[in-house]
Design a protein around this motif. Structure first.
Motif, mmCIF file in Angstrom:
data_model
loop_
_atom_site.group_PDB
_atom_site.id
_atom_site.type_symbol
_atom_site.label_atom_id
_atom_site.label_comp_id
_atom_site.label_asym_id
_atom_site.label_seq_id
_atom_site.Cartn_x
_atom_site.Cartn_y
_atom_site.Cartn_z
ATOM 1 N N LYS A 184 -1.663 -13.454 -4.520
ATOM 2 C CA LYS A 184 -1.955 -13.049 -5.917
ATOM 3 C C LYS A 184 -2.463 -14.254 -6.773
ATOM 4 O O LYS A 184 -3.312 -14.131 -7.323
ATOM 5 C CB LYS A 184 -0.791 -12.627 -6.616
ATOM 6 C CG LYS A 184 -0.281 -11.091 -6.190
ATOM 7 C CD LYS A 184 0.920 -10.460 -6.797
ATOM 8 C CE LYS A 184 1.262 -9.176 -6.227
ATOM 9 N NZ LYS A 184 2.453 -8.681 -7.151
ATOM 10 N N ALA B 284 -5.123 -7.269 2.264
ATOM 11 C CA ALA B 284 -3.690 -7.724 2.065
ATOM 12 C C ALA B 284 -2.946 -6.548 2.465
ATOM 13 O O ALA B 284 -1.750 -6.624 2.913
ATOM 14 C CB ALA B 284 -3.556 -8.250 0.742
ATOM 15 N N ARG B 285 -3.400 -5.430 2.037
ATOM 16 C CA ARG B 285 -2.413 -4.003 2.603
ATOM 17 C C ARG B 285 -2.416 -4.083 3.950
ATOM 18 O O ARG B 285 -1.589 -3.420 4.673
ATOM 19 C CB ARG B 285 -3.031 -2.986 1.911
ATOM 20 C CG ARG B 285 -2.072 -1.793 1.753
ATOM 21 C CD ARG B 285 -2.593 -0.588 0.949
ATOM 22 N NE ARG B 285 -1.711 0.620 1.411
ATOM 23 C CZ ARG B 285 -0.964 1.007 0.501
ATOM 24 N NH1 ARG B 285 -0.730 0.406 -0.801
ATOM 25 N NH2 ARG B 285 0.008 1.837 0.679
ATOM 26 N N VAL C 9 -12.387 -7.393 -5.643
ATOM 27 C CA VAL C 9 -10.839 -7.279 -5.837
ATOM 28 C C VAL C 9 -10.372 -5.936 -4.913
ATOM 29 O O VAL C 9 -9.196 -6.178 -4.297
ATOM 30 C CB VAL C 9 -10.623 -7.050 -7.114
ATOM 31 C CG1 VAL C 9 -9.460 -6.704 -7.641
ATOM 32 C CG2 VAL C 9 -10.935 -8.240 -7.830
ATOM 33 N N ILE C 10 -10.811 -4.807 -4.927
ATOM 34 C CA ILE C 10 -10.441 -3.799 -4.086
ATOM 35 C C ILE C 10 -10.459 -4.306 -2.646
ATOM 36 O O ILE C 10 -9.369 -3.810 -1.999
ATOM 37 C CB ILE C 10 -11.225 -2.626 -4.573
ATOM 38 C CG1 ILE C 10 -10.942 -2.128 -5.889
ATOM 39 C CG2 ILE C 10 -10.768 -1.501 -3.512
ATOM 40 C CD1 ILE C 10 -11.864 -0.860 -6.243
ATOM 41 N N GLY D 221 -4.605 -0.021 4.537
ATOM 42 C CA GLY D 221 -5.792 -0.186 3.414
ATOM 43 C C GLY D 221 -6.993 0.441 3.740
ATOM 44 O O GLY D 221 -7.901 0.025 3.170
ATOM 45 N N LEU E 14 -7.550 -6.621 -2.028
ATOM 46 C CA LEU E 14 -6.151 -5.990 -1.798
ATOM 47 C C LEU E 14 -6.253 -5.165 -0.743
ATOM 48 O O LEU E 14 -4.863 -4.981 -0.193
ATOM 49 C CB LEU E 14 -6.069 -5.214 -3.301
ATOM 50 C CG LEU E 14 -6.203 -5.912 -4.546
ATOM 51 C CD1 LEU E 14 -6.050 -4.897 -5.947
ATOM 52 C CD2 LEU E 14 -4.820 -6.791 -4.650
ATOM 53 N N SER E 15 -7.212 -4.405 -0.249
ATOM 54 C CA SER E 15 -6.950 -3.496 1.093
ATOM 55 C C SER E 15 -6.872 -4.294 2.359
ATOM 56 O O SER E 15 -6.078 -4.062 3.000
ATOM 57 C CB SER E 15 -8.402 -2.850 1.249
ATOM 58 O OG SER E 15 -9.538 -3.424 1.537
ATOM 59 N N LEU F 183 -6.036 -14.683 -5.935
ATOM 60 C CA LEU F 183 -6.761 -13.957 -6.409
ATOM 61 C C LEU F 183 -7.084 -14.314 -7.894
ATOM 62 O O LEU F 183 -8.345 -13.954 -8.356
ATOM 63 C CB LEU F 183 -6.256 -12.420 -6.279
ATOM 64 C CG LEU F 183 -7.113 -11.396 -6.994
ATOM 65 C CD1 LEU F 183 -8.314 -11.383 -5.896
ATOM 66 C CD2 LEU F 183 -6.383 -10.046 -6.915
#
Length: 133
Positions: A2, A60-61, A53-54, A70, A57-58, A5
């Motif tokens: 985070k 990271a998921r 960003v999306i 993700g 995050l995917s 990011l």
């Protein structure tokens, strides 16, 4: 993750905002302020940043392997990246002014780069989800 990011978002904001809003030129066609081209380019760059960003995050998921790894976020980031690239490409063909004339060419180029980065992150997520699932 985070913190990286947030640092990336701050860096993008510091580089993007002065470039688009306060662009200068050496010729007599200097335009100050937010023109239609700069506004359109700002929208291109902002949507590209959302794609990045999306995609991040995917990715990271997918490392946590929770849910579908993700994949949904990766698909959204890919589609949004394609939309940004096509939208910024149309912007570059319509606004033919040089850098600093208020046409927003620099912001459109940044939008294309952000869309490509978002698509690469989404591709990494999809490759990882196929390999593990």
């Amino acid at each position: 993750m985070k913190m990286m990011l947030v640092s990336f978002l701050i860096l993008c904001a510091c580089l993007l905002v002065p470039t688009i809003v306060f662009a200068e030129a050496t010729n007599s066609n200097v335009v100050y302020g937010l023109t239609q081209g700069r506004l359109w380019a700002t929208l291109d760059a902002a949507l590209g940043l959302v794609s990045v960003v999306i995609g991040g995050l995917s990715l990271a998921r997918s490392v946590r392997r929770i849910g579908n790894g993700g994949r949904n976020g990766a698909i959204v980031a890919t589609v949004l990246g394609l939309i940004v690239i096509s939208y910024a490409g149309v912007h570059l063909t319509i606004f033919t002014g040089d850098f600093g004339t208020g046409a927003g060419r620099a912001g459109a180029i940044i939008g294309i780069l952000m869309g490509l980065i978002g698509m690469v992150l989404a591709g990494l997520t999809l490759a990882r989800s196929r390999r593990t699932g």
